[in-house]
Design a protein around this motif. Sequence first.
Motif, PDB file in Angstrom:
ATOM      1  N   VAL A 234      -9.375  -5.502  -1.400  1.00 12.01           N
ATOM      2  CA  VAL A 234      -8.049  -5.010  -1.015  1.00 12.01           C
ATOM      3  C   VAL A 234      -8.197  -3.664  -0.318  1.00 12.01           C
ATOM      4  O   VAL A 234      -9.149  -2.937  -0.551  1.00 12.01           O
ATOM      5  CB  VAL A 234      -7.120  -4.846  -2.237  1.00 12.01           C
ATOM      6  CG1 VAL A 234      -6.686  -6.193  -2.765  1.00 12.01           C
ATOM      7  CG2 VAL A 234      -7.798  -4.045  -3.333  1.00 12.01           C
ATOM      8  N   ASP A 235      -7.233  -3.373   0.537  1.00  8.72           N
ATOM      9  CA  ASP A 235      -7.265  -2.110   1.268  1.00  8.72           C
ATOM     10  C   ASP A 235      -6.770  -0.951   0.426  1.00  8.72           C
ATOM     11  O   ASP A 235      -7.074   0.208   0.705  1.00  8.72           O
ATOM     12  CB  ASP A 235      -6.374  -2.201   2.519  1.00  8.72           C
ATOM     13  CG  ASP A 235      -6.948  -3.164   3.543  1.00  8.72           C
ATOM     14  OD1 ASP A 235      -8.153  -3.435   3.474  1.00  8.72           O
ATOM     15  OD2 ASP A 235      -6.179  -3.640   4.396  1.00  8.72           O
ATOM     16  N   GLY A 236      -5.957  -1.281  -0.569  1.00  9.43           N
ATOM     17  CA  GLY A 236      -5.386  -0.225  -1.381  1.00  9.43           C
ATOM     18  C   GLY A 236      -4.838  -0.779  -2.671  1.00  9.43           C
ATOM     19  O   GLY A 236      -4.724  -1.993  -2.839  1.00  9.43           O
ATOM     20  N   VAL A 237      -4.511   0.122  -3.575  1.00  8.58           N
ATOM     21  CA  VAL A 237      -4.066  -0.295  -4.896  1.00  8.58           C
ATOM     22  C   VAL A 237      -2.802   0.451  -5.307  1.00  8.58           C
ATOM     23  O   VAL A 237      -2.685   1.658  -5.097  1.00  8.58           O
ATOM     24  CB  VAL A 237      -5.175  -0.049  -5.942  1.00  8.58           C
ATOM     25  CG1 VAL A 237      -4.632  -0.179  -7.348  1.00  8.58           C
ATOM     26  CG2 VAL A 237      -6.337  -1.004  -5.720  1.00  8.58           C
ATOM     27  N   LEU A 238      -1.888  -0.316  -5.875  1.00 11.75           N
ATOM     28  CA  LEU A 238      -0.684   0.253  -6.476  1.00 11.75           C
ATOM     29  C   LEU A 238      -0.869   0.187  -7.979  1.00 11.75           C
ATOM     30  O   LEU A 238      -1.129  -0.886  -8.527  1.00 11.75           O
ATOM     31  CB  LEU A 238       0.513  -0.621  -6.102  1.00 11.75           C
ATOM     32  CG  LEU A 238       1.505  -0.217  -5.019  1.00 11.75           C
ATOM     33  CD1 LEU A 238       0.904   0.706  -4.005  1.00 11.75           C
ATOM     34  CD2 LEU A 238       2.086  -1.450  -4.359  1.00 11.75           C
ATOM     35  N   LEU A 239      -0.735   1.323  -8.633  1.00 11.02           N
ATOM     36  CA  LEU A 239      -0.927   1.345 -10.083  1.00 11.02           C
ATOM     37  C   LEU A 239       0.397   1.607 -10.769  1.00 11.02           C
ATOM     38  O   LEU A 239       1.117   2.532 -10.400  1.00 11.02           O
ATOM     39  CB  LEU A 239      -1.891   2.462 -10.461  1.00 11.02           C
ATOM     40  CG  LEU A 239      -3.379   2.186 -10.365  1.00 11.02           C
ATOM     41  CD1 LEU A 239      -4.156   3.475 -10.608  1.00 11.02           C
ATOM     42  CD2 LEU A 239      -3.775   1.144 -11.397  1.00 11.02           C
TER      43      LEU A 239
ATOM     44  N   PRO B  78      -7.959   3.767  -1.490  1.00  9.12           N
ATOM     45  CA  PRO B  78      -6.651   4.412  -1.496  1.00  9.12           C
ATOM     46  C   PRO B  78      -5.779   3.850  -2.625  1.00  9.12           C
ATOM     47  O   PRO B  78      -5.788   2.647  -2.867  1.00  9.12           O
ATOM     48  CB  PRO B  78      -6.071   4.025  -0.130  1.00  9.12           C
ATOM     49  CG  PRO B  78      -7.264   3.793   0.725  1.00  9.12           C
ATOM     50  CD  PRO B  78      -8.295   3.204  -0.190  1.00  9.12           C
ATOM     51  N   ALA B  79      -5.076   4.723  -3.293  1.00 10.70           N
ATOM     52  CA  ALA B  79      -4.247   4.262  -4.407  1.00 10.70           C
ATOM     53  C   ALA B  79      -3.020   5.131  -4.548  1.00 10.70           C
ATOM     54  O   ALA B  79      -3.040   6.320  -4.239  1.00 10.70           O
ATOM     55  CB  ALA B  79      -5.050   4.283  -5.698  1.00 10.70           C
TER      56      ALA B  79
ATOM     57  N   LEU C  15      -3.909  11.526  -8.201  1.00 10.10           N
ATOM     58  CA  LEU C  15      -3.596  10.491  -7.214  1.00 10.10           C
ATOM     59  C   LEU C  15      -2.244  10.762  -6.572  1.00 10.10           C
ATOM     60  O   LEU C  15      -1.391  11.440  -7.153  1.00 10.10           O
ATOM     61  CB  LEU C  15      -3.537   9.113  -7.877  1.00 10.10           C
ATOM     62  CG  LEU C  15      -4.830   8.500  -8.397  1.00 10.10           C
ATOM     63  CD1 LEU C  15      -4.536   7.174  -9.081  1.00 10.10           C
ATOM     64  CD2 LEU C  15      -5.819   8.304  -7.267  1.00 10.10           C
ATOM     65  N   THR C  16      -2.074  10.230  -5.391  1.00 13.28           N
ATOM     66  CA  THR C  16      -0.754  10.244  -4.769  1.00 13.28           C
ATOM     67  C   THR C  16       0.194   9.481  -5.685  1.00 13.28           C
ATOM     68  O   THR C  16      -0.157   8.417  -6.195  1.00 13.28           O
ATOM     69  CB  THR C  16      -0.818   9.558  -3.400  1.00 13.28           C
ATOM     70  OG1 THR C  16      -1.626  10.346  -2.537  1.00 13.28           O
ATOM     71  CG2 THR C  16       0.572   9.403  -2.803  1.00 13.28           C
ATOM     72  N   SER C  17       1.375  10.028  -5.907  1.00 13.91           N
ATOM     73  CA  SER C  17       2.239   9.398  -6.902  1.00 13.91           C
ATOM     74  C   SER C  17       3.685   9.282  -6.448  1.00 13.91           C
ATOM     75  O   SER C  17       4.147  10.009  -5.581  1.00 13.91           O
ATOM     76  CB  SER C  17       2.191  10.203  -8.203  1.00 13.91           C
ATOM     77  OG  SER C  17       2.771  11.473  -7.998  1.00 13.91           O
ATOM     78  N   VAL C  18       4.345   8.325  -7.059  1.00 21.14           N
ATOM     79  CA  VAL C  18       5.782   8.160  -6.871  1.00 21.14           C
ATOM     80  C   VAL C  18       6.406   8.179  -8.244  1.00 21.14           C
ATOM     81  O   VAL C  18       5.901   7.571  -9.176  1.00 21.14           O
ATOM     82  CB  VAL C  18       6.098   6.821  -6.179  1.00 21.14           C
ATOM     83  CG1 VAL C  18       7.602   6.574  -6.178  1.00 21.14           C
ATOM     84  CG2 VAL C  18       5.566   6.820  -4.767  1.00 21.14           C
TER      85      VAL C  18
END
Lengths: 351, 351
Positions: free
Chosen positions: B132-137, B156-157, B169-172
């Motif tokens: 995968v190109d990126g991950v959503l945690l 990227p995550a 990590l970048t977060s929302v």
Amino acid sequence: MASHGGRGRSGGRPTLEEVAARAGVGRGTVSRVINGSPRVSDATRAAVEAAVAELGYVPNTAARALAANRTDAIALVVPEPETRFFAEPYFSDILRGVGAELADTEMQLLLIFAGSDRERQRLAQYLAAHRVDGVLLVSVHADDPLPDLLSQLEIPAVISGPRSAAESLTSVDSDNYGGARSAVEHLLGRGRRRIAHITGRLDVYGAQRRVDGYRDALRDAGHPADELLIEPGDFTEEGGRRAMRLLLAHHPDLDAVFAGSDVMAAGARQVLREAGRRIPDDVALVGYDDSAIARHMDPPLTSVRQPIQEMGRAMIDLLQTEIADRRPPASRGLDRRRAVLPTELVVRASS
Amino acid sequence: MASHGGRGRSGGRPTLEEVAARAGVGRGTVSRVINGSPRVSDATRAAVEAAVAELGYVPNTAARALAANRTDAIALVVPEPETRFFAEPYFSDILRGVGAELADTEMQLLLIFAGSDRERQRLAQYLAAHRVDGVLLVSVHADDPLPDLLSQLEIPAVISGPRSAAESLTSVDSDNYGGARSAVEHLLGRGRRRIAHITGRLDVYGAQRRVDGYRDALRDAGHPADELLIEPGDFTEEGGRRAMRLLLAHHPDLDAVFAGSDVMAAGARQVLREAGRRIPDDVALVGYDDSAIARHMDPPLTSVRQPIQEMGRAMIDLLQTEIADRRPPASRGLDRRRAVLPTELVVRASS
DNA sequence: ATCACTTGTGGGAGCGCTCCCACAGTACCT
DNA sequence: AGGTACTGTGGGAGCGCTCCCACAAGTGAT
């Protein structure tokens, strides 16, 4: 065990070639080891495995897919909106079963919803791109064009819950007929005689088979079914409530209800309770699916258990066979495979 | 529109090369059209598009992935057993939000559970293979090693619900603090003074922030919180029941409860009812999440709505940026991005 | 007229595998 | 001695793309 973290000097991931160099063998040999070919001597195999471990080699899936023309992925396609998927335990149970069976495989499972037109569009694109080796279909309605699309694209597929007795795809099913029979026979054995049935959506073959089982069980016991006691539902809780209200209004003397799903049984229970009927004293209740709902209902619900785990297993088995069979452009025989797994009645306090 | 179904003579799928030949252009030009490059004349573009339509060309994902070193797929990783995923509306809401945002993309979403050790093992393999190109945690606990693994692999995550104020990590996130404040202020406005709080798992940062908001709202209103009215829960219904029982036992005079989730509020409601407390007359109840549970509760539950759809959108946006930024081996800055979205109090009959 | 740039285009190289042919080596018949 | 078979191995070809360099043609400044 621990990868030394030593990557190729270029900082990228190690390739087959690098592993081969390290192990002092050729590229082909490493490939054979990776893919478990038996035509490799033990000594060579050991050397390659050591090199793989040292370099922390992981095959590049894209390269493999390109060269071998397979993706090692299969899709579980749910032709329903996500909301229904989450609302109905049946889906998550199937997902669990399939996931469990796939756990010891290299296969990757994709979950794809195709409820809206837009999602179906996307799915069609997806399938046309052959991004999966095979497809698992659940809960397909009789008029769904998806199965045709799949055979047109020559994508191996297995359907859970055949659409009819003449289902053209390889299918896995539980014994809906037998399950319904055992439920009704159980109620008869408890002395019930006015047994109603809330059906599932009748465009679902399994729901029809349950009606058949219900009818035949009554007939064989010498109590031919009163057709008026059959009330169509739609697998939803609200449908269960609606059907139960109608049944109570027209047949206040009923003493048992066999619901085509636990969710509908939950709806029925609510209406029964509001009408002051005690369960099971006044009305016995039996559901179908033996889902979490059945265990947590008050009183706990007698229900027909389907071997979901085994169904998942069977689906994967059959799909793998289909995929393997199709690899050489074989004589696509007309011998559609079909598995039917037995059900089990789980008796609880509601009957 | 309709593909004529005319495949290459060899029966296989058409390739870029075949499209190029048909359109009378070079391979590179077709590639440019497919990928939407602006450096193509209108006439050429039209010719290529016609050829694509006639041949029913669909790009080969594997070849593209191999050549471009990207997969056009991202994973939504849920570090929980599947059962919790299905039980908690939060997850399915997030999934829906992400799915909606991804609908107009070429990106493929993968759902991966990593609850058991075995599943985590598989996930690690999966990530190591860069599938995968990126991950959503989502829902990551403070001590989870997953984020470290991801940065080690340079994948990227984006994390939903940062693990701490210092999340790397970048977060929302949604404004847990503000949401809790508004809930408590609402209760104060209704004249409630003995307001209890059932917290979420305190190793979840968002749950801590809700406690902070609860405390500060009371303090700022001149009614400093009674710490004994804060009862730890764990986001489950059973946890809600347990906490509510303790609260009632020790503080029979409470007149409001702010629960850290709707599911816990449902547990609390049950205990309150069993104890003969009327909602909202005796005890006002406010939940968090504004899930389906809140709407269907009796009475309907006042709850703090998180903009899940927008959170999904934001996660995808940020992840796409991360992926784009990382493509050239950029100076991985320390400027970790972070989005915090506002919440909204939805007032219903329970308060 | 020359130079410098821009725009649109073709096609070579190469991504990391699998597949398969070739071939060395050994074994066991004739 | 030659044949036949099998085992284990190396490496070429090719999967279908993207990336990028080269280059033709056009544009405008000098």
